[in-house]
Motif scaffolding. Structure first.
Motif, PDB file in Angstrom:
ATOM      1  N   PHE A  37      -7.125 -41.532  47.745  1.00 42.32           N
ATOM      2  CA  PHE A  37      -7.406 -40.422  46.837  1.00 42.32           C
ATOM      3  C   PHE A  37      -8.245 -39.341  47.500  1.00 42.32           C
ATOM      4  N   VAL A  38      -9.171 -39.729  48.359  1.00 38.30           N
ATOM      5  CA  VAL A  38      -9.954 -38.723  49.087  1.00 38.30           C
ATOM      6  C   VAL A  38      -9.046 -37.919  50.004  1.00 38.30           C
ATOM      7  N   GLN A  39      -8.224 -38.608  50.795  1.00 36.91           N
ATOM      8  CA  GLN A  39      -7.423 -37.879  51.781  1.00 36.91           C
ATOM      9  C   GLN A  39      -6.257 -37.123  51.157  1.00 36.91           C
ATOM     10  N   THR A  40      -5.766 -37.568  49.995  1.00 38.59           N
ATOM     11  CA  THR A  40      -4.601 -36.885  49.424  1.00 38.59           C
ATOM     12  C   THR A  40      -4.938 -35.480  48.950  1.00 38.59           C
ATOM     13  N   GLN A  41      -6.231 -35.229  48.645  1.00 33.47           N
ATOM     14  CA  GLN A  41      -6.635 -33.885  48.244  1.00 33.47           C
ATOM     15  C   GLN A  41      -6.337 -32.863  49.343  1.00 33.47           C
ATOM     16  N   HIS A  42      -6.392 -33.329  50.582  1.00 32.32           N
ATOM     17  CA  HIS A  42      -6.284 -32.457  51.749  1.00 32.32           C
ATOM     18  C   HIS A  42      -4.937 -31.734  51.835  1.00 32.32           C
ATOM     19  N   HIS A  43      -3.898 -32.351  51.322  1.00 29.35           N
ATOM     20  CA  HIS A  43      -2.556 -31.830  51.570  1.00 29.35           C
ATOM     21  C   HIS A  43      -2.233 -30.583  50.750  1.00 29.35           C
ATOM     22  N   THR A  44      -2.885 -30.398  49.607  1.00 27.72           N
ATOM     23  CA  THR A  44      -2.677 -29.170  48.836  1.00 27.72           C
ATOM     24  C   THR A  44      -3.263 -27.951  49.549  1.00 27.72           C
ATOM     25  N   PRO A  45      -4.486 -28.000  50.060  1.00 29.94           N
ATOM     26  CA  PRO A  45      -4.969 -26.853  50.845  1.00 29.94           C
ATOM     27  C   PRO A  45      -4.081 -26.528  52.044  1.00 29.94           C
ATOM     28  N   VAL A  46      -3.584 -27.554  52.723  1.00 30.10           N
ATOM     29  CA  VAL A  46      -2.692 -27.295  53.849  1.00 30.10           C
ATOM     30  C   VAL A  46      -1.435 -26.579  53.376  1.00 30.10           C
ATOM     31  N   ALA A  47      -0.844 -27.070  52.277  1.00 33.88           N
ATOM     32  CA  ALA A  47       0.375 -26.449  51.755  1.00 33.88           C
ATOM     33  C   ALA A  47       0.109 -25.018  51.293  1.00 33.88           C
ATOM     34  N   THR A  48      -1.063 -24.779  50.722  1.00 34.81           N
ATOM     35  CA  THR A  48      -1.413 -23.433  50.265  1.00 34.81           C
ATOM     36  C   THR A  48      -1.510 -22.474  51.447  1.00 34.81           C
ATOM     37  N   LEU A  49      -2.136 -22.917  52.517  1.00 35.57           N
ATOM     38  CA  LEU A  49      -2.255 -22.072  53.707  1.00 35.57           C
ATOM     39  C   LEU A  49      -0.897 -21.811  54.350  1.00 35.57           C
ATOM     40  N   MET A  50      -0.014 -22.786  54.291  1.00 42.42           N
ATOM     41  CA  MET A  50       1.314 -22.619  54.898  1.00 42.42           C
ATOM     42  C   MET A  50       2.116 -21.510  54.222  1.00 42.42           C
ATOM     43  N   LYS A  51       1.835 -21.260  52.935  1.00 47.09           N
ATOM     44  CA  LYS A  51       2.615 -20.272  52.193  1.00 47.09           C
ATOM     45  C   LYS A  51       2.098 -18.849  52.376  1.00 47.09           C
ATOM     46  N   GLY A  52       0.887 -18.700  52.878  1.00 48.30           N
ATOM     47  CA  GLY A  52       0.277 -17.380  52.921  1.00 48.30           C
ATOM     48  C   GLY A  52       0.159 -16.829  54.328  1.00 48.30           C
TER      49      GLY A  52
END
Length: 343
Positions: A80-95
């Motif tokens: 659960f701690v590490q899964t939070q990380h993937h949304t910020p990465v995905a957000t940066l990939m789109k911008g």
């Protein structure tokens, strides 16, 4: 013929077998240690979906799902701690904002771990976190009710809504600073180990260069909805861990049910557009929780009185199942679940 596992799947299994599973009961009663996070950072798993140009692996969604099942079944708190990380990465990939060039590489390579502070957006039109323009940047005020990984994350993706209904997502350092104060760790029935706090924002100022995304709330909500109706790989991971505690006669029928739901849910994820079959996806989410509940209940029953000891794996998995019932929950999924239980 057998298919060779993706290298990241192999690493996830090694991490699960060698570190996470043997320590899961101790972690459950204490907290996710920094050593677990350092192992995750060094494994390459944090860049699973990130572009190769930035140090990631650009692995397909099927690999990400398999890894999520492995990690959650081994130690749900660490997952659960590490899964939070993937949304910020995905957000940066789109911008294409400056913050992408500053953070995407370090996040993809596992040099930094990010948390998220945006689930409160799902309560809109309530605005627990309000954002206004100030001094060439953005001022954040309000309360983030849930923030996971405090003391473990390096940065966080924080979001709030302006008076005009625009959602603003920006990166901040995950530490106390002027305008940002964390509560003591929140004691939970499950996953207390994930170091969840609430955050009080009182004039936290972030520069324009920290902003990763600005979008009308309605557009963000439409893109967010498929995530909140989909079955979570963690549900399947915890269920599989519970089934492993049962004899074959008990586990067999439950595993067949679990595989049927998983195969259907993942087929929709791979073959349909994100906004198609939302009602069907939500129905599968509910069915996945039904099987999870049955599997973890069976594990507790099988363990008998021993299941009441805090060091019991069956009890831990049952409490983690309760947590997953409400993780990522929205008013829509809650209503659907309650209707299903009442029918």
């Amino acid at each position: 013929m057998t298919t060779t596992p993706h290298p990241l799947v192999t690493r996830a299994r090694q991490l699960a077998d060698g570190l996470l599973t043997p320590n899961a009961e101790t972690v459950d009663r204490t907290e996710v240690p920094a050593g677990h996070i350092e192992a995750i950072k060094g494994s390459g798993l944090l860049g699973i979906g990130a572009p190769e140009d930035y140090g990631g692996s650009a692995a397909p969604a099927s690999v990400a799902r398999e890894i999520a099942e492995i990690l959650s079944g081994a130690c749900c708190s660490t997952w659960f701690v590490q899964t939070q990380h993937h949304t910020p990465v995905a957000t940066l990939m789109k911008g294409a904002a400056p913050v992408r060039e500053r953070l995407l590489g370090p996040l993809a390579r596992g040099e930094l771990l990010s948390g998220v502070a945006y689930a409160h957006l799902r309560t809109y039109p309530r605005r627990p976190v309000r954002v206004v323009r100030e001094r060439g940047g953005w001022r954040f005020d309000g309360t983030v009710p849930w923030y996971t990984g405090w003391g473990l994350n390096d940065v966080m993706l924080l979001a709030g809504v302006t008076g005009a209904g625009e959602a603003v997502f920006a990166f901040a350092e995950a530490r106390e600073q002027p305008g940002l104060r964390a509560s003591p760790p929140i004691r939970l029935a499950a996953l207390t180990a994930a170091r969840t706090v609430s955050l009080e924002l009182d004039g936290l100022w972030l520069p324009e260069e920290a902003v990763a995304l600005r979008t009308p709330y309605e557009r963000w909500a439409a893109e967010d909805r498929p995530k909140t109706v989909a079955a979570s790989p963690a549900v399947f991971g915890v269920a599989e861990a519970a089934l492993a505690l049962l004899d074959d006669d008990t586990a067999g029928p439950l595993r067949t049910r679990l595989s049927g739901v998983r195969d259907h849910a993942y087929a929709l994820a791979d073959e349909a557009a994100p906004h198609e079959h939302l009602d069907e996806r939500l129905a599968l989410r509910l069915r996945s929780h039904e099987v999870l509940s049955a599997a973890t209940t069976a594990a507790v029953v099988s363990g008998g009185g021993r299941s009441m000891v805090l060091s019991s794996k069956a009890q831990r998995l049952a409490r983690e199942a309760l947590f997953l019932l409400v993780q990522g929950q929205t008013a829509e999924s809650r209503r659907a679940h309650l209707d299903a239980l009442a029918s």
